[in-house]
Design a protein around this motif. Structure first.
Motif, PDB file in Angstrom:
ATOM      1  N   VAL A  86     -17.288 -17.451   9.278  1.00 45.84           N
ATOM      2  CA  VAL A  86     -16.395 -16.290   9.278  1.00 45.84           C
ATOM      3  C   VAL A  86     -15.719 -16.165  10.645  1.00 45.84           C
ATOM      4  N   HIS A  87     -14.405 -16.223  10.593  1.00 42.85           N
ATOM      5  CA  HIS A  87     -13.573 -16.246  11.791  1.00 42.85           C
ATOM      6  C   HIS A  87     -12.750 -14.961  11.779  1.00 42.85           C
ATOM      7  N   HIS A  88     -13.138 -13.998  12.636  1.00 43.37           N
ATOM      8  CA  HIS A  88     -12.486 -12.686  12.581  1.00 43.37           C
ATOM      9  C   HIS A  88     -11.273 -12.586  13.522  1.00 43.37           C
ATOM     10  N   CYS A  89     -10.256 -11.848  13.083  1.00 36.62           N
ATOM     11  CA  CYS A  89      -9.086 -11.565  13.933  1.00 36.62           C
ATOM     12  C   CYS A  89      -8.945 -10.048  14.099  1.00 36.62           C
ATOM     13  N   LEU A  90      -8.469  -9.667  15.287  1.00 34.03           N
ATOM     14  CA  LEU A  90      -8.108  -8.258  15.510  1.00 34.03           C
ATOM     15  C   LEU A  90      -6.616  -8.164  15.238  1.00 34.03           C
ATOM     16  N   MET A  91      -6.226  -7.208  14.399  1.00 32.83           N
ATOM     17  CA  MET A  91      -4.808  -7.146  14.010  1.00 32.83           C
ATOM     18  C   MET A  91      -4.287  -5.708  13.974  1.00 32.83           C
ATOM     19  N   ALA A  92      -2.996  -5.593  14.197  1.00 36.32           N
ATOM     20  CA  ALA A  92      -2.344  -4.276  14.149  1.00 36.32           C
ATOM     21  C   ALA A  92      -0.931  -4.480  13.615  1.00 36.32           C
ATOM     22  N   LEU A  93      -0.218  -3.370  13.444  1.00 33.28           N
ATOM     23  CA  LEU A  93       1.163  -3.490  12.953  1.00 33.28           C
ATOM     24  C   LEU A  93       2.011  -4.211  14.003  1.00 33.28           C
ATOM     25  N   PRO A  94       3.052  -4.936  13.596  1.00 34.43           N
ATOM     26  CA  PRO A  94       3.879  -5.657  14.555  1.00 34.43           C
ATOM     27  C   PRO A  94       4.425  -4.708  15.637  1.00 34.43           C
ATOM     28  N   GLY A  95       4.343  -5.134  16.870  1.00 34.34           N
ATOM     29  CA  GLY A  95       4.867  -4.332  17.993  1.00 34.34           C
ATOM     30  C   GLY A  95       3.819  -3.441  18.634  1.00 34.34           C
ATOM     31  N   VAL A  96       2.695  -3.207  17.952  1.00 34.70           N
ATOM     32  CA  VAL A  96       1.645  -2.335  18.510  1.00 34.70           C
ATOM     33  C   VAL A  96       0.874  -3.120  19.571  1.00 34.70           C
ATOM     34  N   ARG A  97       0.706  -2.478  20.749  1.00 34.89           N
ATOM     35  CA  ARG A  97      -0.047  -3.175  21.808  1.00 34.89           C
ATOM     36  C   ARG A  97      -1.484  -2.670  21.845  1.00 34.89           C
ATOM     37  N   TYR A 160      -0.698  -8.771   4.600  1.00 37.59           N
ATOM     38  CA  TYR A 160      -0.303  -7.368   4.781  1.00 37.59           C
ATOM     39  C   TYR A 160       0.658  -7.176   5.953  1.00 37.59           C
ATOM     40  N   GLY A 161       1.244  -8.257   6.432  1.00 43.58           N
ATOM     41  CA  GLY A 161       2.274  -8.172   7.472  1.00 43.58           C
ATOM     42  C   GLY A 161       1.747  -7.652   8.798  1.00 43.58           C
ATOM     43  N   MET A 162       0.528  -8.029   9.143  1.00 38.73           N
ATOM     44  CA  MET A 162      -0.050  -7.562  10.408  1.00 38.73           C
ATOM     45  C   MET A 162       0.109  -8.645  11.480  1.00 38.73           C
ATOM     46  N   GLN A 163       0.076  -8.172  12.723  1.00 39.78           N
ATOM     47  CA  GLN A 163       0.199  -9.106  13.850  1.00 39.78           C
ATOM     48  C   GLN A 163      -1.196  -9.312  14.447  1.00 39.78           C
ATOM     49  N   ILE A 164      -1.520 -10.571  14.711  1.00 39.93           N
ATOM     50  CA  ILE A 164      -2.851 -10.855  15.257  1.00 39.93           C
ATOM     51  C   ILE A 164      -2.847 -10.630  16.775  1.00 39.93           C
ATOM     52  N   LEU A 165      -3.712  -9.716  17.232  1.00 42.05           N
ATOM     53  CA  LEU A 165      -3.798  -9.408  18.672  1.00 42.05           C
ATOM     54  C   LEU A 165      -4.826 -10.307  19.355  1.00 42.05           C
ATOM     55  N   ALA A 166      -5.851 -10.674  18.639  1.00 44.07           N
ATOM     56  CA  ALA A 166      -6.882 -11.563  19.197  1.00 44.07           C
ATOM     57  C   ALA A 166      -7.516 -12.320  18.043  1.00 44.07           C
ATOM     58  N   ASP A 167      -7.784 -13.591  18.300  1.00 43.59           N
ATOM     59  CA  ASP A 167      -8.246 -14.496  17.252  1.00 43.59           C
ATOM     60  C   ASP A 167      -9.660 -14.972  17.588  1.00 43.59           C
TER      61      ASP A 167
END
Ligand SMILES: O=C(O)C(=O)Cc1ccccc1
Length: 301
Positions: A86-97, A160-167
């Motif tokens: 299991v490889h988890h990513c942290l994600m948020a809406l595009p443009g969110v810092r 779901y169109g999310m941006q990956i902040l950390a992989d």
């Protein structure tokens, strides 16, 4: 059977790890999302689905006891297993810092598996548990939440169109979850490939019962891959028999054992006959082919 036409029910929405586990077990299956595990079990019982996928343990947290309870409350059989890195990513809406994030939502297992990394990333965010990882991503997207991040798979980010902040944010790079595949009927155990058998038992009284049970396997050179006890005092469990009639039973402890042998082998049959002598309750959850596929600790999902 490579899973073509098989309908496999899982808890969660598309992009959940359970969906990936269904695809690994049955590559061409039709995966059916369900709100809750109970619904996935019922889907199989009512012939809406052919299999249900259930995560039962992971390398960090051990057994997922609530899911083992479900196995006892229903009359489905384990017919296969899948180990999924299991490889988890942290994600948020595009443009969110990262700095804007005040809340991280995910399945409790995923939150626990990333706890240290979240802190190391400097996130001052409250953790909140939801039913499944991909559902967390979907919820953020559906509600346009710009202060919330999700922990989920890269596939969920894409869907779901999310941006990956950390992989790869799991604390343990060898993070593996074991899923079992459930069916209405057991499979016929074989001896031409490695099989595993899962049992659960309880005992009322007697001395050294656990020692006697373990020696039933040890003397026959049967390897155990899991042995876990679970306190069950004051908590009756509803068991169903072959006729699907339920009764509430009290046990002090339940023991879960997985061993590396097929129920088609005489040594396994003899070991279980011996266990039965000491146990007040014994159920074979299934005898099924072992997942032998190698996985790389740094591999994706
Ligand atoms: O929520 C999911 O995606 C699941 O399938 C359950 C889960 C959560 C975290 C790690 C592995 C499985």
């Amino acid at each position: 059977m490579h899973g073509s036409q098989l309908r496999v029910a899982y808890q969660g929405v598309p992009g959940a790890y359970s969906e990936a586990a269904a695809g690994k077990a049955y590559p061409k299956c039709e995966a059916i999302p369900c709100d809750q595990f109970e619904v996935a079990f019922q889907a199989v019982e009512l012939w809406i689905a052919d299999r249900a996928v259930l995560p039962v343990e992971n390398s960090l947290g051990g057994s997922i006891h609530r899911n083992y309870d479900l196995l006892l409350r229903h009359r489905l059989h384990i017919v296969g297993e899948v180990q999924l890195p299991v490889h988890h990513c942290l994600m948020a809406l595009p443009g969110v810092r990262k700095e804007y994030i005040t809340r991280v939502i995910s399945h409790p297992q995923a939150l626990a598996q990333c706890e240290h990394t979240l802190t190391k990333l400097g996130l001052q965010a409250a953790r909140e548990a939801v039913d499944d990882t991909a559902g967390a991503a979907e919820y953020i997207a559906a509600n346009n939440l710009r202060d919330t991040a999700a922990i989920a798979s890269a596939r969920a980010a894409e869907l779901y169109g999310m941006q990956i902040l950390a992989d790869g944010i799991q604390d343990d790079c060898g993070n593996v979850t074991r899923f079992v595949m459930l069916a209405r009927e057991p499979i016929i155990p074989r001896t031409d490939r490695p099989f595993k058998t899962s049992i659960v038992f309880a005992h009322d009284k007697g001395t050294s019962v656990l020692f006697k049970v373990l020696s039933a396997f040890a003397f026959r050179n049967i390897n155990l891959t899991k042995i876990e006890s679970r306190p069950h005092r004051n908590r009756p469990i509803r068991l169903v028999d072959d006729a699907n009639v339920g009764t509430a039973k009290h046990f002090e402890y339940l023991f879960y054992v997985d061993f590396e042998a097929s129920m088609a082998e005489v040594r396994a049959q003899n070991a279980l006959a011996e266990v039965q002598e000491f146990a007040s309750f014994l159920r074979v959850l299934g005898s099924y082919p072992m997942d032998m596929t190698p996985w790389s600790p740094s591999g994706g999902d």
